[in-house]
Design a protein around this motif. Structure first.
Motif, PDB file in Angstrom:
ATOM      1  N   GLN A 172       1.310  -1.400   0.741  1.00  0.00           N
ATOM      2  CA  GLN A 172       0.191  -2.222   0.261  1.00  0.00           C
ATOM      3  C   GLN A 172      -0.869  -1.789  -0.692  1.00  0.00           C
ATOM      4  O   GLN A 172      -1.443  -2.601  -1.403  1.00  0.00           O
ATOM      5  CB  GLN A 172      -0.302  -2.971   1.258  1.00  0.00           C
ATOM      6  CG  GLN A 172       0.722  -4.081   2.547  1.00  0.00           C
ATOM      7  CD  GLN A 172       1.375  -4.806   1.611  1.00  0.00           C
ATOM      8  OE1 GLN A 172       1.133  -5.551   0.669  1.00  0.00           O
ATOM      9  NE2 GLN A 172       2.800  -5.003   1.820  1.00  0.00           N
ATOM     10  N   ASN A 173      -0.529  -0.424  -0.913  1.00  0.00           N
ATOM     11  CA  ASN A 173      -1.577   0.237  -1.871  1.00  0.00           C
ATOM     12  C   ASN A 173      -1.326  -0.114  -3.213  1.00  0.00           C
ATOM     13  O   ASN A 173      -0.126  -0.218  -3.553  1.00  0.00           O
ATOM     14  CB  ASN A 173      -1.360   1.597  -1.690  1.00  0.00           C
ATOM     15  CG  ASN A 173      -2.649   2.573  -2.320  1.00  0.00           C
ATOM     16  OD1 ASN A 173      -2.718   2.174  -3.463  1.00  0.00           O
ATOM     17  ND2 ASN A 173      -3.265   3.443  -1.598  1.00  0.00           N
ATOM     18  N   TYR A 191      -1.835   1.155  -5.963  1.00  0.00           N
ATOM     19  CA  TYR A 191      -0.770   2.253  -6.661  1.00  0.00           C
ATOM     20  C   TYR A 191       0.692   1.966  -6.618  1.00  0.00           C
ATOM     21  O   TYR A 191       1.481   2.254  -7.423  1.00  0.00           O
ATOM     22  CB  TYR A 191      -1.273   3.749  -6.240  1.00  0.00           C
ATOM     23  CG  TYR A 191      -0.516   4.669  -7.129  1.00  0.00           C
ATOM     24  CD1 TYR A 191      -1.299   5.355  -8.220  1.00  0.00           C
ATOM     25  CD2 TYR A 191       0.632   5.252  -6.749  1.00  0.00           C
ATOM     26  CE1 TYR A 191      -0.710   6.217  -9.123  1.00  0.00           C
ATOM     27  CE2 TYR A 191       1.101   6.574  -7.455  1.00  0.00           C
ATOM     28  CZ  TYR A 191       0.293   6.879  -8.642  1.00  0.00           C
ATOM     29  OH  TYR A 191       0.908   7.655  -9.397  1.00  0.00           O
ATOM     30  N   PHE A 250       1.769   2.984   2.976  1.00  0.00           N
ATOM     31  CA  PHE A 250       0.906   2.836   1.816  1.00  0.00           C
ATOM     32  C   PHE A 250       1.626   1.928   0.958  1.00  0.00           C
ATOM     33  O   PHE A 250       1.311   1.744  -0.069  1.00  0.00           O
ATOM     34  CB  PHE A 250       0.920   4.340   1.163  1.00  0.00           C
ATOM     35  CG  PHE A 250      -0.010   5.334   1.682  1.00  0.00           C
ATOM     36  CD1 PHE A 250      -1.396   4.944   1.699  1.00  0.00           C
ATOM     37  CD2 PHE A 250       0.375   6.103   2.464  1.00  0.00           C
ATOM     38  CE1 PHE A 250      -2.389   5.810   2.179  1.00  0.00           C
ATOM     39  CE2 PHE A 250      -0.478   7.087   2.964  1.00  0.00           C
ATOM     40  CZ  PHE A 250      -1.830   6.867   3.034  1.00  0.00           C
TER      41      PHE A 250
END
Length: 168
Positions: free
Chosen positions: A72-73, A75, A70
């Motif tokens: 590259q998310n 958030y 995650f």
């Protein structure tokens, strides 16, 4: 790497949520996998130390995998940015003596690297509310900016490139 504007409130909120999530996941997975390893691979007389350690290692590996997945998310943007900035500043710090010696010889690449380090450190101090050494850092920035202007360089951090560190 370029310095970017980071929303301090959003960064701290996301960091707190991610940290609490990591702790929660570790508290769930580590004891569960430890118990599974004990039931599958242990006998009543044996020590459970290595089974418990294996449970913690498995839980840590799962957390590392999920965080990497995650990364590259959107958030995670602020948290990953600060993590990468800290790693970059640590790379510079490890070579700081050679860089400072080169600055004394008016090496422009060394000045660019040190400028990035000062401004990156300032950003981290502000994000983490570390005001204890801020005055000292601001005076270093002022002195270094004057030196850069005398050498005909801009005090912008845009010209920094991690490849500059390879020389030192």
């Amino acid at each position: 790497m370029q310095l970017r504007e980071i929303n301090k409130i959003r960064y701290r909120k996301h960091l707190r949520i991610i940290f609490v999530s990591i702790v929660f996941v570790l508290l769930i997975i580590a004891p569960g996998t430890s118990a599974l390893f004990i039931s599958l691979f242990s006998n009543p007389e044996a020590s459970y130390l290595f089974h418990n350690l294996a449970g913690v290692v498995v839980a840590a590996a799962i957390v590392a995998f999920v965080l990497n997945k995650f990364r590259q998310n959107p958030y995670m943007f602020e948290v990953v940015y600060v993590w990468d900035l800290k790693q970059q500043l640590n790379r510079i710090h490890r070579k700081q003596r050679k860089i400072e010696a080169a600055i004394e010889n008016n090496d422009k690449d060394a000045m660019i690297i040190m400028n990035f380090m000062h401004h990156g450190s300032k950003q981290l101090y502000e994000l983490d509310d570390n005001t204890i050494t801020m005055e000292d850092l601001l005076s270093k920035i002022k002195i270094h900016d004057e030196r850069m202007q005398a050498a005909g360089l801009s005090s912008s951090t845009d010209s920094y490139n991690p490849a500059l560190l390879e020389r030192f």
